[in-house]
Design a protein around this motif. Structure first.
Motif, PDB file in Angstrom:
ATOM      1  N   LEU A   9      -0.095 -13.294   1.547  1.00  0.00           N
ATOM      2  CA  LEU A   9      -0.319 -11.902   1.165  1.00  0.00           C
ATOM      3  C   LEU A   9      -1.758 -11.466   1.420  1.00  0.00           C
ATOM      4  O   LEU A   9      -2.167 -10.396   0.971  1.00  0.00           O
ATOM      5  CB  LEU A   9       0.027 -11.696  -0.308  1.00  0.00           C
ATOM      6  N   HIS A  45       2.555  -4.567   1.700  1.00  0.00           N
ATOM      7  CA  HIS A  45       2.434  -3.951   0.378  1.00  0.00           C
ATOM      8  C   HIS A  45       1.397  -2.848   0.477  1.00  0.00           C
ATOM      9  O   HIS A  45       0.487  -2.915   1.311  1.00  0.00           O
ATOM     10  CB  HIS A  45       2.005  -4.977  -0.676  1.00  0.00           C
ATOM     11  N   HIS A  46       1.510  -1.841  -0.378  1.00  0.00           N
ATOM     12  CA  HIS A  46       0.595  -0.713  -0.338  1.00  0.00           C
ATOM     13  C   HIS A  46       0.104  -0.366  -1.739  1.00  0.00           C
ATOM     14  O   HIS A  46       0.796  -0.608  -2.728  1.00  0.00           O
ATOM     15  CB  HIS A  46       1.288   0.513   0.270  1.00  0.00           C
ATOM     16  N   GLY A 111       7.774  -1.525  -1.101  1.00  0.00           N
ATOM     17  CA  GLY A 111       6.568  -2.343  -1.198  1.00  0.00           C
ATOM     18  C   GLY A 111       5.438  -1.611  -1.889  1.00  0.00           C
ATOM     19  O   GLY A 111       4.260  -1.924  -1.672  1.00  0.00           O
ATOM     20  N   SER A 112       5.781  -0.653  -2.730  1.00  0.00           N
ATOM     21  CA  SER A 112       4.782   0.172  -3.393  1.00  0.00           C
ATOM     22  C   SER A 112       5.477   0.982  -4.482  1.00  0.00           C
ATOM     23  O   SER A 112       6.681   0.877  -4.687  1.00  0.00           O
ATOM     24  CB  SER A 112       4.115   1.108  -2.383  1.00  0.00           C
TER      25      SER A 112
END
Length: 327
Positions: A9, A45-46, A111-112
């Protein structure tokens, strides 16, 4: 023979920044290649201060350029955030630059948070509800069957697709389309056994895959002693705690005890999220790998490790590679 891979990540540690995270990611990938890991995936991811891999295809290109033979890819691209044509072109570009080494794992979640998801896609209208259609559209660009629109580069290239999930939705879709399936058991293990059962039961052979192929995620926190491994693990546990509390932050340094950091209910929630982790000495990690493989009959374990100290992180992945061959 089951395989062992890495899910990274690109953690941004407290006191560090994204530039350091990317240097550490590249260094980990080079070591993982020497240690025999099968693939190295990065996740999208954000709006999370502790994860640097938001521009996932860019980081994949960086890692692929720093390695030689290991497969590199996305674990995954959150397809609702993107037009399928854009992803076909990005990964067609990567495959053209690094032929035979690029994977494309696809997720249905944004992802957020929802506000960030809207900022990413604006008014394009895609969502998790359109995920099956988006996957099929993406396949059509690589196959060259989308009449009138070509992905350049992308059309005609062999970029393997993997479906990712933490529930039965993507398991069923992967079975229907005859694609490999990766379950996010490293942070959401609740439906692991149900999803794998449905995937294997309903699997339909396809031109790309004759029989089911299962990847499971597992946190790995290995050290010379159980006590030191448990201490390294606290960084990841504390990062989970910030997510539970709705205040995500950078990866914190480890602590000696979590007792004063969180409530019993929060400890239980963290424990449930991380129950597929392997934490301990080489022998402890070896035993845990055996348990996970016996439980899931997985074809591959993809290991992740949010460890604050980079050298300790390298050592953890080195131990995992050594013991996996024996497990």
């Amino acid at each position: 023979m089951p395989r062992l891979s890495v899910l990274d990540l690109s953690p941004i540690i407290e006191g560090g920044d994204a530039a350091l995270a990317f240097r550490n990611t590249a260094d980990l990938a080079q070591h993982a290649e020497r240690w025999g890991y099968h693939r190295f995936w990065l996740a999208e991811h954000h709006n999370l201060p502790g994860i640097a891999s938001a521009a996932t295809s860019v980081v994949i290109g960086h890692v692929a350029g720093k390695t030689k033979t290991m497969r590199v890819g996305a674990g995954g691209i959150m397809l609702p955030n993107h037009a399928p044509l854009v992803i076909a072109e990005q990964f067609g570009t990567l495959e053209s630059l690094y032929p035979g080494r690029i994977d494309l794992g696809l997720g249905r979640a944004p992802g957020s948070d929802q506000r960030t998801a809207r900022a990413l896609r604006r008014s394009l209208g895609s969502s998790g509800d359109t995920f099956p259609q988006d996957v099929i559209e993406l396949q059509s660009y690589f196959a060259g069957t989308n009449m009138g629109i070509q992905a350049v580069p992308g059309t005609g290239l062999n970029v393997p697709l993997y479906l990712l999930g933490s529930s039965d939705f993507s398991a069923r879709l992967a079975a229907e389309l005859g694609l490999p399936f990766a379950f996010a058991s490293h942070f959401a293990p609740e439906l692991l056994e149900v999803a794998l059962h449905l995937y294997r039961r309903d699997f339909q052979p396809s031109p790309v895959l004759e029989k089911p192929y299962v990847i499971i995620g597992a946190g790995v926190f290995a050290a010379e002693t159980d006590a030191e491994a448990r201490r390294l693990f606290t960084s990841a546990q504390l990062q989970f705690l910030t997510m539970i509390r709705g205040r995500p932050g950078k990866l914190p340094p480890p602590v000696d005890s979590l007792d004063e950091q969180c409530s019993p209910a929060e400890l239980a929630a963290i424990g449930e999220r991380t129950r597929c982790a392997a934490v301990g000495t080489p022998e402890t990690v070896r035993r845990r790998f055996r348990e996970l493989l016996a439980l899931t009959r997985a074809d591959e374990i993809i290991a992740t490790g949010q460890i604050y100290d980079h050298e300790a992180r390298l050592r953890s992945f080195e131990i995992a590679a050594d013991v996996f061959r024996e497990a």
